[in-house]
Enzyme design. Sequence first.
Site, PDB file in Angstrom:
ATOM      1  N   GLU A 164     -74.844 -12.063   8.400  1.00 20.25           N
ATOM      2  CA  GLU A 164     -76.186 -11.057   8.874  1.00 20.25           C
ATOM      3  C   GLU A 164     -77.526 -10.985   7.993  1.00 20.25           C
ATOM      4  OE1 GLU A 164     -76.708  -8.979  10.962  1.00 20.25           O
ATOM      5  OE2 GLU A 164     -74.922  -7.904  12.563  1.00 20.25           O
ATOM      6  N   ASP A 165     -78.252 -10.216   9.009  1.00 17.47           N
ATOM      7  CA  ASP A 165     -78.915  -9.761   7.665  1.00 17.47           C
ATOM      8  C   ASP A 165     -79.568  -8.803   6.924  1.00 17.47           C
ATOM      9  OD1 ASP A 165     -79.162  -8.266   9.692  1.00 17.47           O
ATOM     10  OD2 ASP A 165     -81.016  -8.540  10.559  1.00 17.47           O
ATOM     11  N   ASP A 210     -76.095  -2.071   7.695  1.00 16.70           N
ATOM     12  CA  ASP A 210     -76.968  -0.682   7.352  1.00 16.70           C
ATOM     13  C   ASP A 210     -75.413   0.534   7.791  1.00 16.70           C
ATOM     14  OD1 ASP A 210     -78.694   1.386   7.256  1.00 16.70           O
ATOM     15  OD2 ASP A 210     -79.554   1.238   9.688  1.00 16.70           O
ATOM     16  N   LYS A 217     -76.661  -1.929   3.204  1.00 14.82           N
ATOM     17  CA  LYS A 217     -77.560  -0.604   2.606  1.00 14.82           C
ATOM     18  C   LYS A 217     -76.654   0.391   2.324  1.00 14.82           C
ATOM     19  CE  LYS A 217     -82.124  -0.477   5.150  1.00 14.82           C
ATOM     20  NZ  LYS A 217     -82.775   0.685   5.894  1.00 14.82           N
ATOM     21  N   PHE A 257     -86.428   1.296   4.694  1.00 16.49           N
ATOM     22  CA  PHE A 257     -86.492   1.165   5.999  1.00 16.49           C
ATOM     23  C   PHE A 257     -87.280  -0.566   5.545  1.00 16.49           C
ATOM     24  CE2 PHE A 257     -88.242  -1.231   9.418  1.00 16.49           C
ATOM     25  CZ  PHE A 257     -87.102  -1.563  10.666  1.00 16.49           C
ATOM     26  N   ASP A 271     -87.270  -6.992  11.542  1.00 15.19           N
ATOM     27  CA  ASP A 271     -88.330  -6.259  11.448  1.00 15.19           C
ATOM     28  C   ASP A 271     -88.771  -4.991  11.604  1.00 15.19           C
ATOM     29  OD1 ASP A 271     -86.511  -6.465  13.727  1.00 15.19           O
ATOM     30  OD2 ASP A 271     -87.595  -6.275  15.044  1.00 15.19           O
ATOM     31  N   ARG A 315     -91.163 -11.011  11.008  1.00 18.54           N
ATOM     32  CA  ARG A 315     -90.084 -11.390  10.898  1.00 18.54           C
ATOM     33  C   ARG A 315     -90.226 -12.574   9.625  1.00 18.54           C
ATOM     34  NH1 ARG A 315     -85.472  -9.763  13.735  1.00 18.54           N
ATOM     35  NH2 ARG A 315     -86.514  -9.217  16.461  1.00 18.54           N
TER      36      ARG A 315
HETATM   37  P1  IMP Z   1     -76.029  -1.507  11.556  1.00 15.10           P
HETATM   38  O1  IMP Z   1     -74.837  -2.005  12.463  1.00 15.10           O
HETATM   39  O2  IMP Z   1     -76.748  -0.052  11.602  1.00 15.10           O
HETATM   40  O3  IMP Z   1     -75.151  -1.703  10.106  1.00 15.10           O
HETATM   41  O4  IMP Z   1     -77.595  -1.893  11.836  1.00 15.10           O
HETATM   42  C1  IMP Z   1     -77.813  -3.676  11.904  1.00 15.10           C
HETATM   43  C2  IMP Z   1     -78.847  -4.163  12.779  1.00 15.10           C
HETATM   44  O5  IMP Z   1     -79.622  -3.007  12.182  1.00 15.10           O
HETATM   45  C3  IMP Z   1     -79.271  -5.083  11.457  1.00 15.10           C
HETATM   46  O6  IMP Z   1     -78.448  -6.352  11.980  1.00 15.10           O
HETATM   47  C4  IMP Z   1     -80.696  -5.247  12.122  1.00 15.10           C
HETATM   48  O7  IMP Z   1     -81.165  -5.900  12.930  1.00 15.10           O
HETATM   49  C5  IMP Z   1     -80.818  -3.559  11.788  1.00 15.10           C
HETATM   50  N1  IMP Z   1     -81.355  -2.773  10.943  1.00 15.10           N
HETATM   51  C6  IMP Z   1     -80.612  -1.980  10.050  1.00 15.10           C
HETATM   52  N2  IMP Z   1     -81.502  -1.285   8.975  1.00 15.10           N
HETATM   53  C7  IMP Z   1     -82.811  -2.341   9.022  1.00 15.10           C
HETATM   54  C8  IMP Z   1     -84.009  -2.055   7.790  1.00 15.10           C
HETATM   55  O8  IMP Z   1     -84.011  -1.569   7.434  1.00 15.10           O
HETATM   56  N3  IMP Z   1     -84.799  -2.940   8.674  1.00 15.10           N
HETATM   57  C9  IMP Z   1     -84.384  -3.347  10.040  1.00 15.10           C
HETATM   58  N4  IMP Z   1     -83.639  -3.832  10.700  1.00 15.10           N
HETATM   59  C10 IMP Z   1     -82.991  -3.465  10.313  1.00 15.10           C
END
Ligand code: IMP
Length: 178
Positions: free
Chosen positions: A101-102, A105, A133, A154, A161, A167
Amino acid sequence: MSEFTQPNLRVLLSAEQIRVRIQELGRQITEEYAGKSLLLVGVLKGAIPFTADLLRAIDLPVQLDFIAVSSYGASTKSSGEVRILKDLDASLKGLHVLVVEDIVDTGLTLTYLLDNFRRREAESVRVAALLDKPERRIKEVAVDYVGFPIPNEFVVGYGLDYAERYRNLPYVAVLNPE
Ligand code: IMP
């Protein structure tokens, strides 16, 4: 004007910091999976650069697959509803799976993916995330390999992106509103 040096971008992690950390993660993964083979599952699109670099830092027999999931709208966020837009090409049965995963969050996407992959009878499922995070977590989820914990801001670049832009930055930056 250069896309890589916009005034609204503040570098958080340099390309060199990212490179060094991924080499460390690759060595750790290589040691911990010694004698096994591994399937890396990159989560499109944000994890493309991390997956490509981590793949080449792991000195084991490695297979590669990708999955794409929908990003939920604000209204569905707390429900954790995630949809698969592009599924894996092959079965996970009996394989050691490493989800790449990138960023983690809220943890909702990852929780969904882990539940889904475990039902497919993988031998093991672990997670590598370049960024974490922890402050934003809604669902507690174990991330086995974290590149960098970051504050609640962010970020863009190195696959991440804002409205499909940035990206291609070779580093990770905090995006400040103009
Ligand atoms: P989660 O399901 O909230 O953990 O979010 C995962 C996805 O939200 C990541 O794979 C990203 O694509 C996007 N995301 C969360 N935080 C950021 C950020 O700070 N910048 C860009 N994309 C984010």
